[in-house]
Design an enzyme around this catalytic site. Structure first.
Site, PDB file in Angstrom:
ATOM      1  N   LYS A 129      15.363  18.817 -13.282  1.00  0.00           N
ATOM      2  CA  LYS A 129      14.346  18.696 -14.087  1.00  0.00           C
ATOM      3  C   LYS A 129      14.784  17.608 -15.398  1.00  0.00           C
ATOM      4  CE  LYS A 129      11.560  21.735 -12.075  1.00  0.00           C
ATOM      5  NZ  LYS A 129      12.428  22.288 -11.106  1.00  0.00           N
ATOM      6  N   LYS A 164       6.892  24.220 -17.084  1.00  0.00           N
ATOM      7  CA  LYS A 164       7.719  24.776 -15.882  1.00  0.00           C
ATOM      8  C   LYS A 164       9.315  24.924 -16.234  1.00  0.00           C
ATOM      9  CE  LYS A 164       8.424  20.155 -14.343  1.00  0.00           C
ATOM     10  NZ  LYS A 164       8.246  18.825 -13.045  1.00  0.00           N
ATOM     11  N   ARG A 214       7.251  12.611  -2.698  1.00  0.00           N
ATOM     12  CA  ARG A 214       8.551  12.763  -2.317  1.00  0.00           C
ATOM     13  C   ARG A 214       9.058  11.460  -1.710  1.00  0.00           C
ATOM     14  NH1 ARG A 214      12.052  16.958  -1.502  1.00  0.00           N
ATOM     15  NH2 ARG A 214      11.271  17.478  -3.569  1.00  0.00           N
ATOM     16  N   ARG A 229       2.370  15.160  -1.409  1.00  0.00           N
ATOM     17  CA  ARG A 229       2.015  16.355  -1.106  1.00  0.00           C
ATOM     18  C   ARG A 229       0.691  16.559  -2.015  1.00  0.00           C
ATOM     19  NH1 ARG A 229       7.498  17.575  -2.233  1.00  0.00           N
ATOM     20  NH2 ARG A 229       7.112  16.308  -3.923  1.00  0.00           N
ATOM     21  N   ARG A 237      -0.851  21.589  -8.216  1.00  0.00           N
ATOM     22  CA  ARG A 237       0.716  21.823  -7.710  1.00  0.00           C
ATOM     23  C   ARG A 237       0.885  20.904  -6.500  1.00  0.00           C
ATOM     24  NH1 ARG A 237       2.440  27.747  -7.735  1.00  0.00           N
ATOM     25  NH2 ARG A 237       0.394  28.010  -6.684  1.00  0.00           N
ATOM     26  N   ASP A 277      10.896  12.766  -7.151  1.00  0.00           N
ATOM     27  CA  ASP A 277       9.272  13.150  -7.067  1.00  0.00           C
ATOM     28  C   ASP A 277       8.462  11.968  -8.167  1.00  0.00           C
ATOM     29  OD1 ASP A 277       9.804  15.137  -5.331  1.00  0.00           O
ATOM     30  OD2 ASP A 277       9.591  16.764  -6.658  1.00  0.00           O
ATOM     31  N   GLU A 285      10.693  14.288 -11.141  1.00  0.00           N
ATOM     32  CA  GLU A 285      12.146  15.354 -10.771  1.00  0.00           C
ATOM     33  C   GLU A 285      13.072  14.443  -9.850  1.00  0.00           C
ATOM     34  OE1 GLU A 285      11.589  18.978  -9.191  1.00  0.00           O
ATOM     35  OE2 GLU A 285       9.897  19.422 -10.697  1.00  0.00           O
ATOM     36  N   ASN A 287      15.808  15.447  -7.085  1.00  0.00           N
ATOM     37  CA  ASN A 287      16.248  16.666  -6.403  1.00  0.00           C
ATOM     38  C   ASN A 287      17.415  16.384  -5.572  1.00  0.00           C
ATOM     39  OD1 ASN A 287      13.630  18.590  -6.152  1.00  0.00           O
ATOM     40  ND2 ASN A 287      12.834  16.654  -6.165  1.00  0.00           N
TER      41      ASN A 287
END
Length: 317
Positions: A129, A164, A214, A229, A237, A277, A285, A287
């Site tokens: 994050k 979050k 993604r 997504r 979400r 993301d 984000e 990852n």
């Protein structure tokens, strides 16, 4: 242990519990096996430090691209991790102290010449994050704080925000709240544990309705397609674990710009497989612990992303 080729170990969650149709670690193992690399399987409980050596109980592993019968495990043997050429750290979050302790063990092996992907130091340094703060021009307005009053000020400023935890995954404990939401105080109390724990707030990006994209980076280069997504009806979400629908799409010019900005910084830290993301044109984000979505993109666009990752690893041996 075979020395005729490359010995690749994997530290992961129990392989019997994965979903083979979409498991990225399985894709990586299949790609390594296609290169005739020997596969060795470990869980966190199988690795240890003893007298300065990284040691493991590991099993020889065979994998198959079969949704009903995807693995076979051989007898367990004990050896040092230095008998391996490569170790994939593919343990899923949560990124807790147990995860960090495992990176200390893998780092001892790395210092003895084992290639660890992704590198232990980078896994510890890059929070998925907060690392977006390295690229503020690419992100929505973002706040990381323990202070509930600062969070409320941020909500008043931006009218609608996403809040979050810094150590979550899969959409867990992500809230979208407006500044006048009667539940905002209890949401902030929950996330910050009454001001004793850091959390993140970001300005809400309305393009989430088109999906949380993604984008995978292999050796700093973006795969030319993202996996969007798309939240289910009534949701904000964009997480598959939260019921989102996956849809592949070509990268936009903005996606490529973001990937090109981030890629070199990742490679500089030894990160050869990264998932970023993006919502709309905003990075949300980065990852690095156990990025996913290889299987979905490979199936939709006839790619071999895991094969590209194995090439990148082999190049560094």
């Amino acid at each position: 242990m075979s020395r005729s080729g490359i010995n690749l170990g994997v530290v992961m969650d129990p392989i019997e519990n994965i979903k083979p149709v979409k498991d990225t670690t399985l894709a990586m193992l299949l790609a390594a096996q296609r290169r005739d690399w020997a596969l060795w399987y470990m869980n966190l409980g199988d690795i240890r430090l003893e007298n300065g050596s990284a040691i493991a109980h590991m099993c020889e592993l065979t994998v198959r691209d079969d949704l009903d019968d995807w693995y076979a495990i051989g007898d367990k043997r004990e050896t040092t991790l230095t008998d391996l050429d490569i170790v994939l750290m593919r343990k899923d979050p949560p990124f807790d102290m147990e995860y960090i302790y495992a990176t200390y063990i893998l780092e001892i092996a790395e210092k003895s010449g084992v290639l660890v992907g992704n590198p232990p130091q980078a896994l510890r340094d890059i929070n998925e994050k907060t690392s977006t703060a390295w690229f503020p021009d690419l992100c929505p307005a973002t706040l990381v704080s323990r202070s509930m009053s600062e969070m409320r000020r941020f909500a008043t400023l931006h009218k609608k925000i996403v809040v979050k935890p810094l150590d979550g995954m899969g959409g867990k404990s992500i809230f979208v709240v407006a500044d006048d939401d009667p539940n905002i105080n209890v949401v902030l109390e929950t996330l910050t544990d009454f001001g004793s724990r850091f959390a993140m707030a970001q300005a809400f990006v309305p393009e989430i309705t088109a999906g949380d994209k993604r984008i995978l980076l292999v050796d700093g280069v973006a795969v030319p397609y993202s996996l969007a997504r798309i939240p289910k009806k009534g949701e904000n979400r964009g997480n598959l674990a939260a019921g989102a629908t996956a849809k592949g799409m070509p990268l936009s010019d903005s996606d490529r710009k973001i990937a090109q900005a981030i890629g070199p910084a990742m490679v500089e830290r030894g990160l050869l497989f990264v998932g970023i993301d993006v919502i709309g044109e905003a990075l949300t984000e980065i990852n690095v612990t156990s990025p996913t979505c290889i299987r979905e993109l490979d199936a939709e666009f006839d790619l071999d992303i895991a094969g590209d990752y194995m090439k990148a690893l082999a190049k560094r041996l």
